[in-house]
Design a protein around this motif. Structure first.
Motif: not given
Length: 189
Positions: A36-38, A40-41
Motif C-alpha cells: 500500500s501507499t501508506q 511506502d510512506v
C-alpha cells in the motif's frame, strides 16, 4: 552537565524530531497492508533517520581520533623530563611564531589575554615541548585573532633541531588543545 549552546540545543531537537518521525514511520509501516501507499510512506519516513546516523558515526570517529591524539601528546609530555619553569629567569626567545588561540568554550572565560609570560606545550605531530610565550608590555589580544609572538623553549637543545619555518603546531595546556599556529623564524643565538 554543562549547559548546551544554542546550536547544540537545536541539533539535539532536530535529532529528537527525526527520531520521532522515524518511529512514526515504523508504526505506520507495521500497521499498513503490504504494497500500500501508506506502507511506502512509512518506509520513506523511516529513511529520514539515515543522515543522522551518518553524522553520529562521523562525530564518534572524530572524538576517538581527538582522544587518541591527546593521549599521545600527554604520553610524550609525561615521558619528557620537566624543565623548571622559573619566573625569575629572563625571557630569551628561541623562535617567533604565528598563533591563534581557540575561542573560549564558556563566555565567562572569553577575556583578553594579558601581557606577560604564558606557559604551555607546543605539540608537533606526536612530540611536545614545554614553552613559554610572551605578550609584550601594554599589549593584550582576544582569542581567535592571529598573533605573532616570541616563544622560549625550556629544553631548546631538544626542540630547535625539529623546527623549521612554516612548521605547523598546536598548543596544549593540561589535556586541552588551546590554539594552533606555525613557526615563522628561529632566533639566532
Amino acid at each position: 552537565m554543562p549547559s548546551l549552546t544554542q546550536i547544540q540545543a537545536r541539533r539535539r531537537l532536530i535529532v529528537v524530531i527525526l527520531l520521532c518521525v522515524a518511529l512514526g514511520g515504523a508504526a505506520l509501516r507495521q500497521l499498513s497492508a503490504p504494497g500500500s501507499t501508506q506502507r511506502d510512506v512509512g518506509t520513506l519516513l523511516m529513511l529520514l533517520w539515515i543522515p543522522v546516523i551518518g553524522n553520529i558515526i562521523a562525530w564518534l570517529v572524530n572524538r576517538m581520533r581527538a582522544a587518541r591524539a591527546l593521549k599521545k601528546a600527554a604520553a610524550v609530555m609525561a615521558a619528557a623530563p620537566a624543565a623548571p619553569l622559573r619566573e625569575d629567569m629572563p625571557f630569551e626567545p628561541h623562535a617567533w611564531v604565528e598563533l591563534t588561540l581557540r575561542p573560549a568554550g564558556v563566555p565567562a572565560e572569553d577575556i583578553p589575554i594579558a601581557e606577560g609570560l604564558h606557559h604551555c606545550a607546543l605539540v608537533i605531530g606526536n612530540e611536545g615541548f614545554s614553552v613559554r610565550w610572551q605578550v609584550g608590555p601594554g599589549r593584550s589580544f582576544r582569542r581567535g585573532t592571529l598573533q605573532t609572538l616570541p616563544v622560549e623553549f625550556m629544553a631548546p637543545e631538544a626542540a630547535l633541531p625539529r623546527l623549521k619555518p612554516g612548521l605547523a603546531f598546536r598548543l596544549l595546556v593540561g589535556e586541552a588543545f588551546i590554539g594552533d599556529g606555525q613557526v615563522l623564524q628561529l632566533s639566532t643565538p
